[in-house]
Design an enzyme around this catalytic site. Structure first.
Site, mmCIF file in Angstrom:
data_model
loop_
_atom_site.group_PDB
_atom_site.id
_atom_site.type_symbol
_atom_site.label_atom_id
_atom_site.label_comp_id
_atom_site.label_asym_id
_atom_site.label_seq_id
_atom_site.Cartn_x
_atom_site.Cartn_y
_atom_site.Cartn_z
ATOM 1 C CB CYS A 90 -1.158 0.027 1.050
ATOM 2 S SG CYS A 90 -1.863 -1.246 1.096
ATOM 3 C CG HIS A 348 -6.559 0.210 -0.461
ATOM 4 N ND1 HIS A 348 -5.683 1.201 -1.081
ATOM 5 C CD2 HIS A 348 -5.468 -0.136 0.705
ATOM 6 C CE1 HIS A 348 -4.228 0.767 -0.589
ATOM 7 N NE2 HIS A 348 -4.106 -0.509 0.297
ATOM 8 C CB CYS A 378 -1.057 1.016 7.814
ATOM 9 S SG CYS A 378 -2.132 0.802 7.365
#
Length: 391
Positions: A90, A348, A378
């Site tokens: 990510c 996402h 994160c």
């Protein structure tokens, strides 16, 4: 060291994985689309780009074979423009931006593109798991291979963040996304893409391809209520993570054109803001969601920043528990934190998200006449990236 300007930003709309408009779109044309349009917005010729760095959480299959170089070729940047694909899950997008920014700041290049791409539809459900687990480390640290849902439940339980608090946060976030959408904020970022989508007939189960133009994000659920969220079952029995308070699996791409700020100013190019720097943190893998706070503290210390100097905060919505923990730990004001909602509603695409946060936050700073912003993301394995932006 030279200042680094962001002079062009765009993204695709974010599509639902498997069921959405991008479920058959290969990573190369997906990334090439935003590279092309970011250059147009930056008013820069392709020949001026000296490097392309793309973040990708799952760089294999349709996003493998160094998708950055191949997307640059597909976008018509020319054979002389190199590219590299990097993976910090990510955190890949912010890492890509940092790599281009560092090369500009040190004078190695004058202009480059940082981007992110993810096709969860074509990759995550077809991954190569041959040798995926390494038993000696897995026996010592099993959480390295936990799902992110497991880490969210772990943090929720350890730090006492209730299901009710998470769901209440989601309602507010969905409302912020809806307000931003109605105000046309996301439309300013999005470049529509026309592609082929796989559609399965519910009755006959037959599949066909149909042309579709993706113009808006598919994930937001206007009208989300506490009652509706409360009715959703947890992913794991006894846990607090549900499909409603976790970020959505999604496909998409985004790109930033970055340049030596002095050169951009001399040429009168559209400077969205400055990328001032990135910092990293690491925590125990099972506590992935808490890693944003230490990364941001390190960033603020490095740049001698105080809390009251920051006009906007973007704390990644990997899960509601992620944002709730880090907001409370850092004590960021809610009125300037995730002001346009986040990934729980929008989706996402792993490699894309960090790039979206940088671009959209700079645009929001401009709308508000703000000066400074911090973005924290994160990432799997117990890490986080944090970026400092300025207008």
């Amino acid at each position: 060291m030279k200042d680094v300007a962001v002079i062009g930003y765009c993204r695709t709309a974010i599509a639902k994985a498997k069921r959405g408009a991008l479920n058959q779109t290969h990573g190369i044309p997906l990334a090439a689309h935003v590279l092309t349009h970011a250059l147009e917005r930056a008013q820069v010729d392709a020949g001026e780009i000296e490097d392309v760095v793309l973040g990708c959480g799952l760089p294999e299959g349709a996003t493998g074979h160094n998708v950055a170089r191949n997307a640059a070729l597909a976008a018509g940047l020319g054979v002389g423009v190199p590219g590299v694909t990097i993976n910090r899950y990510c955190g890949s997008g912010i890492t890509a931006a940092s790599m281009i920014a560092s090369r500009i700041a040190t004078g190695e290049i004058q202009a480059g593109i940082a981007g992110g791409v993810e096709s969860i539809s074509l990759v995550q459900f077809n991954m190569n798991f041959n040798g995926f687990f390494y038993e000696p480390l897995q026996l010592k640290m099993p959480a390295v291979w936990w799902t992110m849902n497991q880490t969210a439940d772990f943090v929720s339980q350890k730090y006492g963040i209730t299901r009710e608090a998470q769901d209440a946060y989601v309602v507010g976030s969905q409302q912020r996304v809806e307000a931003a959408s109605l105000a046309g904020k996301f439309a300013e970022e999005i470049v529509p893409i026309t592609t082929m989508k796989s559609v399965t007939d519910k009755e006959t189960k037959q599949t066909r391809l149909e042309e579709i133009t993706l113009e808006r994000d598919e994930g937001p659920r206007p009208g989300t209520t506490l009652e509706g969220l409360a009715s959703l079952p947890p992913v794991y029995e006894g846990g607090t993570t549900t499909a409603g308070n976790a970020s959505q699996l999604s496909d998409g791409a985004a790109a930033l054109v970055m340049m030596d700020a002095d050169l951009a100013a001399q040429r009168g190019l559209p400077i969205l803001g400055l990328f001032r720097g990135m910092q990293l943190s690491g925590v125990a893998p099972e506590e992935m969601s808490i890693a944003i706070a230490p990364a941001i503290r390190k960033l603020m210390q490095r740049h001698a920043l105080t809390m009251d100097a920051i006009d906007l905060w973007e704390l990644h919505e990997a899960y509601a528990v992620t944002t709730l923990y880090n907001q409370a730990e850092l004590e960021t004001p809610w009125e300037t934190t995730n002001v346009n909602g986040g990934a729980i509603a929008l989706g996402h695409p792993y490699g894309m998200s960090g790039v979206r946060y940088v671009g959209s936050t700079l645009m929001e700073l401009g709308r508000r006449g703000g000066g400074k912003a911090i973005v924290g993301v994160c990432t799997a394995g117990g890490m986080a990236t944090a970026a400092y932006l300025e207008r």
